[in-house]
Write a protein that holds these residues in place. Structure first.
Motif, mmCIF file in Angstrom:
data_model
loop_
_atom_site.group_PDB
_atom_site.id
_atom_site.type_symbol
_atom_site.label_atom_id
_atom_site.label_comp_id
_atom_site.label_asym_id
_atom_site.label_seq_id
_atom_site.Cartn_x
_atom_site.Cartn_y
_atom_site.Cartn_z
ATOM 1 N N SER A 8 42.073 41.732 25.311
ATOM 2 C CA SER A 8 42.267 40.524 25.847
ATOM 3 C C SER A 8 41.343 39.788 26.732
ATOM 4 C CB SER A 8 43.568 40.816 26.828
ATOM 5 O OG SER A 8 43.492 41.215 28.131
ATOM 6 N N GLY A 9 41.332 38.521 26.932
ATOM 7 C CA GLY A 9 40.286 37.942 27.808
ATOM 8 C C GLY A 9 40.357 38.393 29.217
ATOM 9 N N LEU A 10 41.753 38.832 29.656
ATOM 10 C CA LEU A 10 42.009 39.145 30.941
ATOM 11 C C LEU A 10 41.291 40.451 31.164
ATOM 12 C CD1 LEU A 10 43.090 38.278 33.732
ATOM 13 C CD2 LEU A 10 45.107 39.281 33.320
ATOM 14 N N ASP A 11 41.374 41.312 30.452
ATOM 15 C CA ASP A 11 40.836 42.885 30.220
ATOM 16 C C ASP A 11 39.294 42.739 30.179
ATOM 17 O OD1 ASP A 11 43.352 43.834 30.535
ATOM 18 O OD2 ASP A 11 43.330 44.771 28.425
ATOM 19 N N LEU A 12 38.873 41.802 29.263
ATOM 20 C CA LEU A 12 37.390 41.491 29.490
ATOM 21 C C LEU A 12 36.725 41.243 30.587
ATOM 22 C CD1 LEU A 12 35.076 41.872 27.347
ATOM 23 C CD2 LEU A 12 35.680 39.478 26.573
ATOM 24 N N HIS A 13 37.532 40.408 31.309
ATOM 25 C CA HIS A 13 36.977 39.872 32.677
ATOM 26 C C HIS A 13 37.147 40.902 33.539
ATOM 27 C CE1 HIS A 13 36.252 37.603 35.875
ATOM 28 N NE2 HIS A 13 37.409 37.419 36.492
ATOM 29 N N GLU A 14 38.633 41.343 33.735
ATOM 30 C CA GLU A 14 38.876 42.222 35.069
ATOM 31 C C GLU A 14 38.423 43.894 34.782
ATOM 32 O OE1 GLU A 14 43.250 41.923 35.505
ATOM 33 O OE2 GLU A 14 42.727 39.952 36.814
ATOM 34 N N LYS A 15 38.746 44.309 33.536
ATOM 35 C CA LYS A 15 38.463 45.895 33.372
ATOM 36 C C LYS A 15 36.782 46.121 32.799
ATOM 37 C CE LYS A 15 43.169 47.097 32.512
ATOM 38 N NZ LYS A 15 44.128 47.338 31.444
ATOM 39 N N VAL A 16 36.255 45.108 32.083
ATOM 40 C CA VAL A 16 35.065 45.165 31.512
ATOM 41 C C VAL A 16 34.005 44.656 32.743
ATOM 42 C CG1 VAL A 16 33.329 44.731 29.618
ATOM 43 C CG2 VAL A 16 35.764 45.309 29.070
ATOM 44 N N GLU A 53 51.684 27.332 31.042
ATOM 45 C CA GLU A 53 50.645 27.481 31.927
ATOM 46 C C GLU A 53 51.019 27.238 33.165
ATOM 47 O OE1 GLU A 53 46.806 24.851 31.749
ATOM 48 O OE2 GLU A 53 46.802 26.385 30.356
ATOM 49 N N PRO A 54 50.511 27.949 34.286
ATOM 50 C CA PRO A 54 50.920 27.575 35.934
ATOM 51 C C PRO A 54 50.883 26.061 36.031
ATOM 52 C CG PRO A 54 49.512 29.207 35.649
ATOM 53 C CD PRO A 54 49.452 28.864 34.220
ATOM 54 N N LYS A 55 51.665 25.568 36.425
ATOM 55 C CA LYS A 55 51.714 24.088 37.105
ATOM 56 C C LYS A 55 50.856 23.951 38.413
ATOM 57 C CE LYS A 55 54.311 22.667 33.570
ATOM 58 N NZ LYS A 55 53.967 23.733 32.440
ATOM 59 N N ARG A 56 50.474 22.692 38.528
ATOM 60 C CA ARG A 56 49.850 22.412 39.897
ATOM 61 C C ARG A 56 51.055 22.406 40.834
ATOM 62 N NH1 ARG A 56 44.892 20.198 42.283
ATOM 63 N NH2 ARG A 56 45.450 20.530 44.471
ATOM 64 N N ARG A 57 51.006 23.116 41.741
ATOM 65 C CA ARG A 57 52.028 23.050 42.930
ATOM 66 C C ARG A 57 51.866 21.850 43.938
ATOM 67 N NH1 ARG A 57 50.627 28.639 43.357
ATOM 68 N NH2 ARG A 57 52.066 29.973 42.192
ATOM 69 N N GLN A 58 52.962 21.204 44.147
ATOM 70 C CA GLN A 58 52.796 20.059 45.162
ATOM 71 C C GLN A 58 52.440 20.427 46.581
ATOM 72 O OE1 GLN A 58 52.995 17.066 44.222
ATOM 73 N NE2 GLN A 58 53.302 17.481 42.139
ATOM 74 N N HIS A 63 43.480 23.703 45.864
ATOM 75 C CA HIS A 63 43.209 23.530 44.610
ATOM 76 C C HIS A 63 42.374 24.767 43.858
ATOM 77 C CE1 HIS A 63 41.723 21.149 40.948
ATOM 78 N NE2 HIS A 63 40.523 21.603 41.353
ATOM 79 N N GLU A 64 41.515 25.349 44.398
ATOM 80 C CA GLU A 64 40.456 26.429 43.918
ATOM 81 C C GLU A 64 41.719 27.670 43.741
ATOM 82 O OE1 GLU A 64 39.933 25.359 46.903
ATOM 83 O OE2 GLU A 64 38.263 23.840 46.323
ATOM 84 N N SER A 65 42.751 27.890 44.190
ATOM 85 C CA SER A 65 43.475 28.916 44.012
ATOM 86 C C SER A 65 44.320 28.604 42.569
ATOM 87 C CB SER A 65 44.536 28.897 45.208
ATOM 88 O OG SER A 65 45.382 30.268 44.863
ATOM 89 N N TYR A 66 44.734 27.130 42.624
ATOM 90 C CA TYR A 66 45.414 26.812 41.466
ATOM 91 C C TYR A 66 44.633 26.983 40.109
ATOM 92 C CZ TYR A 66 47.048 23.778 37.795
ATOM 93 O OH TYR A 66 47.220 23.148 36.569
ATOM 94 N N GLU A 67 43.175 26.564 40.349
ATOM 95 C CA GLU A 67 42.293 26.691 39.312
ATOM 96 C C GLU A 67 42.058 28.095 38.773
ATOM 97 O OE1 GLU A 67 41.209 24.277 37.151
ATOM 98 O OE2 GLU A 67 42.421 23.117 38.303
ATOM 99 N N SER A 68 41.902 28.845 39.747
ATOM 100 C CA SER A 68 41.661 30.521 39.386
ATOM 101 C C SER A 68 42.919 30.997 38.853
ATOM 102 C CB SER A 68 41.577 31.136 40.873
ATOM 103 O OG SER A 68 41.398 32.554 40.574
ATOM 104 N N GLU A 69 44.366 30.756 39.199
ATOM 105 C CA GLU A 69 45.463 31.093 38.669
ATOM 106 C C GLU A 69 45.639 30.625 37.163
ATOM 107 O OE1 GLU A 69 50.266 30.603 39.307
ATOM 108 O OE2 GLU A 69 48.807 30.185 40.867
ATOM 109 N N LYS A 70 45.332 29.515 37.055
ATOM 110 C CA LYS A 70 45.414 28.832 35.775
ATOM 111 C C LYS A 70 44.313 29.623 34.759
ATOM 112 C CE LYS A 70 43.607 24.785 35.032
ATOM 113 N NZ LYS A 70 43.783 23.147 34.501
ATOM 114 N N LEU A 71 43.079 30.002 35.340
ATOM 115 C CA LEU A 71 42.126 30.567 34.481
ATOM 116 C C LEU A 71 42.750 31.888 34.134
ATOM 117 C CD1 LEU A 71 39.281 30.309 32.810
ATOM 118 C CD2 LEU A 71 38.350 30.852 34.926
ATOM 119 N N LEU A 72 43.044 32.775 35.054
ATOM 120 C CA LEU A 72 43.654 34.008 34.609
ATOM 121 C C LEU A 72 44.836 34.074 33.745
ATOM 122 C CD1 LEU A 72 43.245 35.601 38.164
ATOM 123 C CD2 LEU A 72 41.977 35.952 36.323
ATOM 124 N N TYR A 73 45.567 33.220 33.738
ATOM 125 C CA TYR A 73 46.547 32.945 32.840
ATOM 126 C C TYR A 73 46.100 32.620 31.472
ATOM 127 C CZ TYR A 73 50.534 31.395 30.349
ATOM 128 O OH TYR A 73 51.477 31.294 29.129
#
Length: 187
Positions: A8-16, A53-58, A63-73
């Motif tokens: 998975s892309g997430l394993d490639l990023h986090e585990k590798v 996909e995670p929605k932008r919270r009001q 913003h950085e946290s939202y973008e990071s969460e979206k990318l990890l998803y």
């Protein structure tokens, strides 16, 4: 579920430990990437929208946290063939720079690969599998012709996409042998 031959892309990023920019770069350079749910090709992680996909919270997170969460998803929603990741990583970054990622991928892949020849099939199961394969090749009980058929080529492409390539000639031979074992002659 991700098979042993995919990561998975997430394993490639986090585990590798491969940076997201590197993952995106090897995708731009042609490394195949597939949606984990339906195996459709995904050309780019950052430009592809996934259902749920995670929605932008009001309120709340910046913003950085939202973008990071979206990318990890998004990374969790894709799978890449390990063999292709290694090949594209070496081609894009050279042996020295890509060595740590390639070593981690090889170690991960070797840990998870299960060689089916470790445990031989009993004769009854083997015959059942051959009969199932032969039945899949028949239309209303009549074997489909193999001569000039595109089926062996399709098998080659499908197995290559799965990361367990079987050549067209090997597929053609296996199909003939399946018919011979159950004593049917394809046209």
């Amino acid at each position: 579920m991700v098979d042993d031959i995919f990561i998975s892309g997430l394993d490639l990023h986090e585990k590798v430990g491969m940076p997201v920019v590197m993952i995106e770069d090897i995708l731009r350079r042609g490394c195949p990437c597939y949606n984990i749910e339906n195996s459709t090709p995904v050309p780019s992680i950052s430009e592809t929208f996934f259902f749920n996909e995670p929605k932008r919270r009001q309120w709340g997170a910046p913003h950085e946290s939202y973008e990071s969460e979206k990318l990890l998803y998004r990374l969790s929603m894709v799978k890449l063939p390990v063999r292709d990741v290694i090949q594209h990583c070496k081609a894009a970054y050279g042996d020295i720079e890509s060595k740590k990622y390639v070593d981690r991928l090889n170690a991960r892949n070797n840990e998870h690969i299960h060689d089916p020849t470790d445990k031989p099939l009993d004769r009854r199961k083997e015959n059942t599998y051959v009969r199932v394969i032969a039945a899949l090749l028949c239309l209303n009980g009549v074997p489909k012709p193999l001569k000039g058929s595109a089926l062996p080529g399709k098998i080659e492409r499908q197995t290559e996409r799965l990361g367990v390539r079987v050549s067209e000639d090997a597929a053609r031979t296996a199909l003939k042998e399946a018919f011979e074992i159950i004593d049917i002659k394809p046209h």
